[in-house]
Enzyme design. Sequence first.
Site, PDB file in Angstrom:
ATOM      1  N   LYS A 171       0.850  -1.209   0.000  1.00 43.95           N
ATOM      2  CA  LYS A 171       0.000   0.000   0.000  1.00 43.95           C
ATOM      3  C   LYS A 171       0.872   1.240   0.000  1.00 43.95           C
ATOM      4  O   LYS A 171       1.916   1.281   0.658  1.00 43.95           O
ATOM      5  CB  LYS A 171      -0.922   0.000   1.212  1.00 43.95           C
ATOM      6  CG  LYS A 171      -2.007   1.065   1.138  1.00 43.95           C
ATOM      7  CD  LYS A 171      -3.174   0.730   2.053  1.00 43.95           C
ATOM      8  CE  LYS A 171      -2.939   1.193   3.480  1.00 43.95           C
ATOM      9  NZ  LYS A 171      -4.030   0.752   4.375  1.00 43.95           N
ATOM     10  N   LYS A 173       0.866   5.573   0.205  1.00 43.33           N
ATOM     11  CA  LYS A 173       0.113   6.747   0.638  1.00 43.33           C
ATOM     12  C   LYS A 173      -0.003   7.749  -0.510  1.00 43.33           C
ATOM     13  O   LYS A 173       0.970   7.964  -1.252  1.00 43.33           O
ATOM     14  CB  LYS A 173       0.802   7.404   1.836  1.00 43.33           C
ATOM     15  CG  LYS A 173       0.845   6.520   3.064  1.00 43.33           C
ATOM     16  CD  LYS A 173      -0.540   6.285   3.645  1.00 43.33           C
ATOM     17  CE  LYS A 173      -0.478   5.318   4.822  1.00 43.33           C
ATOM     18  NZ  LYS A 173      -1.809   5.118   5.433  1.00 43.33           N
ATOM     19  N   ASP A 208      -3.830   4.930  -0.289  1.00 45.80           N
ATOM     20  CA  ASP A 208      -4.509   5.404   0.923  1.00 45.80           C
ATOM     21  C   ASP A 208      -4.309   6.909   1.056  1.00 45.80           C
ATOM     22  O   ASP A 208      -3.180   7.384   1.221  1.00 45.80           O
ATOM     23  CB  ASP A 208      -3.894   4.677   2.137  1.00 45.80           C
ATOM     24  CG  ASP A 208      -4.607   4.976   3.444  1.00 45.80           C
ATOM     25  OD1 ASP A 208      -5.528   5.818   3.450  1.00 45.80           O
ATOM     26  OD2 ASP A 208      -4.228   4.360   4.468  1.00 45.80           O
ATOM     27  N   ASN A 210      -5.856   8.723   3.454  1.00 47.11           N
ATOM     28  CA  ASN A 210      -6.092   9.125   4.851  1.00 47.11           C
ATOM     29  C   ASN A 210      -7.018  10.333   4.969  1.00 47.11           C
ATOM     30  O   ASN A 210      -6.772  11.242   5.777  1.00 47.11           O
ATOM     31  CB  ASN A 210      -4.768   9.362   5.582  1.00 47.11           C
ATOM     32  CG  ASN A 210      -4.058   8.046   5.880  1.00 47.11           C
ATOM     33  OD1 ASN A 210      -3.181   7.629   5.128  1.00 47.11           O
ATOM     34  ND2 ASN A 210      -4.461   7.367   6.929  1.00 47.11           N
ATOM     35  N   GLU A 234      -8.301   4.129  -0.596  1.00 49.73           N
ATOM     36  CA  GLU A 234      -8.694   4.140   0.824  1.00 49.73           C
ATOM     37  C   GLU A 234      -8.901   5.566   1.328  1.00 49.73           C
ATOM     38  O   GLU A 234      -8.082   6.450   1.051  1.00 49.73           O
ATOM     39  CB  GLU A 234      -7.581   3.440   1.628  1.00 49.73           C
ATOM     40  CG  GLU A 234      -7.804   3.369   3.118  1.00 49.73           C
ATOM     41  CD  GLU A 234      -6.780   2.431   3.776  1.00 49.73           C
ATOM     42  OE1 GLU A 234      -6.330   1.464   3.116  1.00 49.73           O
ATOM     43  OE2 GLU A 234      -6.416   2.676   4.934  1.00 49.73           O
ATOM     44  N   GLU A 260     -11.249   2.716   9.134  1.00 47.09           N
ATOM     45  CA  GLU A 260     -10.324   2.818  10.256  1.00 47.09           C
ATOM     46  C   GLU A 260     -10.661   3.983  11.177  1.00 47.09           C
ATOM     47  O   GLU A 260     -10.190   4.025  12.304  1.00 47.09           O
ATOM     48  CB  GLU A 260      -8.862   2.894   9.778  1.00 47.09           C
ATOM     49  CG  GLU A 260      -8.514   4.158   9.026  1.00 47.09           C
ATOM     50  CD  GLU A 260      -7.018   4.245   8.705  1.00 47.09           C
ATOM     51  OE1 GLU A 260      -6.580   3.509   7.812  1.00 47.09           O
ATOM     52  OE2 GLU A 260      -6.313   5.028   9.355  1.00 47.09           O
ATOM     53  N   HIS A 310      -8.036  -2.751   9.812  1.00 43.99           N
ATOM     54  CA  HIS A 310      -6.976  -1.744   9.903  1.00 43.99           C
ATOM     55  C   HIS A 310      -5.965  -2.199  10.952  1.00 43.99           C
ATOM     56  O   HIS A 310      -6.265  -2.998  11.832  1.00 43.99           O
ATOM     57  CB  HIS A 310      -7.602  -0.397  10.296  1.00 43.99           C
ATOM     58  CG  HIS A 310      -6.615   0.664  10.605  1.00 43.99           C
ATOM     59  ND1 HIS A 310      -6.561   1.306  11.823  1.00 43.99           N
ATOM     60  CD2 HIS A 310      -5.634   1.199   9.853  1.00 43.99           C
ATOM     61  CE1 HIS A 310      -5.596   2.198  11.793  1.00 43.99           C
ATOM     62  NE2 HIS A 310      -5.014   2.155  10.620  1.00 43.99           N
ATOM     63  N   GLU A 332      -3.485  -5.985   6.918  1.00 44.39           N
ATOM     64  CA  GLU A 332      -2.402  -5.010   6.813  1.00 44.39           C
ATOM     65  C   GLU A 332      -1.223  -5.373   7.733  1.00 44.39           C
ATOM     66  O   GLU A 332      -1.411  -5.946   8.804  1.00 44.39           O
ATOM     67  CB  GLU A 332      -2.959  -3.629   7.209  1.00 44.39           C
ATOM     68  CG  GLU A 332      -1.977  -2.496   7.058  1.00 44.39           C
ATOM     69  CD  GLU A 332      -2.632  -1.123   7.228  1.00 44.39           C
ATOM     70  OE1 GLU A 332      -3.685  -1.036   7.901  1.00 44.39           O
ATOM     71  OE2 GLU A 332      -2.098  -0.144   6.689  1.00 44.39           O
TER      72      GLU A 332
HETATM   73  C1  0YR Z   1      -0.340   7.190  10.432  1.00 44.23           C
HETATM   74  N1  0YR Z   1      -3.247   2.566   7.653  1.00 44.23           N
HETATM   75  C2  0YR Z   1      -3.186   3.832   8.005  1.00 44.23           C
HETATM   76  C3  0YR Z   1      -1.004   5.829  10.426  1.00 44.23           C
HETATM   77  C4  0YR Z   1      -2.217   4.155   9.126  1.00 44.23           C
HETATM   78  C5  0YR Z   1      -1.927   5.611   9.239  1.00 44.23           C
HETATM   79  O1  0YR Z   1      -1.321   8.205  10.488  1.00 44.23           O
HETATM   80  O2  0YR Z   1      -1.770   5.750  11.580  1.00 44.23           O
HETATM   81  O3  0YR Z   1      -1.313   6.066   8.075  1.00 44.23           O
HETATM   82  O4  0YR Z   1      -2.782   3.684  10.325  1.00 44.23           O
HETATM   83  O5  0YR Z   1      -3.873   4.639   7.451  1.00 44.23           O
HETATM   84  O6  0YR Z   1      -4.088   2.164   6.708  1.00 44.23           O
HETATM   85 MG    MG Z   2      -5.401   3.745   6.209  1.00 43.66          MG
END
Ligand code: 0YR
Ligand code: MG
Length: 375
Positions: A171, A173, A208, A210, A234, A260, A310, A332
């Site tokens: 995965k 970001k 992802d 976030n 995500e 999550e 998560h 994960e």
């Molecule tokens: C950092 N996993 C996530 C971490 C991770 C976050 O903020 O907590 O990136 O838990 O999104 O899928």
């Molecule tokens: Mg995440």
Amino acid sequence: MKITALETFVLHVPVSAGGIADSRHQLSHWGAPGVRIHTDTGLVGTGYTGTHAHLPSDRMITSCIEAAYGPLLLGRDPRSVQALWTTLQRHPPLQWVGRAGITHLAHAAVDVALWDLKAQAAGEPLWRLLGGSDEARLEAYDTDGGWLDRSDEQLVAETEARLAQGYRAVKLKVGSRDERGGFDPARDLRRVALVRQALPEGARLMVDANGGWDLATALEAGRELAAFDVTWLEEPIWYDDLPGHARLARALATPIALGEQLYTLDAFRDFIAAGAVHYVQADAVRLAGVSEWWRVAELAHAHHLPVVPHIGDMMQVHLQLALAHPACTLLEHIPWMRDCFEEPATVAEGRFVVPQRPGAGTALRDDALERYHVA
Ligand code: 0YR
Ligand code: MG
């Protein structure tokens, strides 16, 4: 069996390479505020939640456990965990101040500790108590190589390292910003292309955000993802934006993953009913523990949606749950807390090894309690 004492702790454990970033957070440590529940049998149950190692809020969680939940638990039989879930969650003055947030995270730690005790008392790992099989095959995907602050070169090197370790799923970001603070989906898409290129045919790639994009950016960048065979996108936009996620789920070819940041069975019911989620990322340490997680997994399963927990608990209780629940085939991997546990979750050839110790896998090593404990 009776609960005799609650002993809380806060651990702050360093993350990889001194720091990581996603679209909303930068952190140097992962936090694990939690509780050890003592009983008159000598058995001790351990549960904790996952935070960004912010001591004031970690303390709010442990003081909720001690001051609010402690009196409701002392003298009770921990094996009655489903009944105790209702006792804690519906206690009128507590219900008034929190059906989500701090109280929910605190309840998660308690509930996990109670299930840990129940499984220990049964002499079985939790996955077996919940009906799982040691022939379960659970694929691991790695997130720890794909942080937003890693350079393109680091990203490719990390991907190659994961492949060498046996992973076939990673995965990455997204949600990059340019120098002026605006969204920079061009950087994200360049990095998605680089990682896709580094992966062999058939390997999975997830992205992802976030919750970092707005709807317009998510629509635009999300359409471009279709060219890279991305398993899911995500948390593209703000966590609680149900109509926005429903719109993205209809508009994009790439499936949507989220969960999550959702606290309750009710929230999952609404996202699922609206068709706003394809991969249900229930987190037992943000939901109020194993009890509520299982209800969400059953709900998702009734809608034929996969559940991909998560990593909020750094794999331990989620490994037990994912081995037991038929909606789970993928979990994960972020190994920051690996050296904290008596029996840490382990990946070999891209799959999780099935743990064998009785309990939920949450038992902490004494040296970890000393080393990472914050006073
Ligand atoms: C950092 N996993 C996530 C971490 C991770 C976050 O903020 O907590 O990136 O838990 O999104 O899928
Ligand atoms: Mg995440």
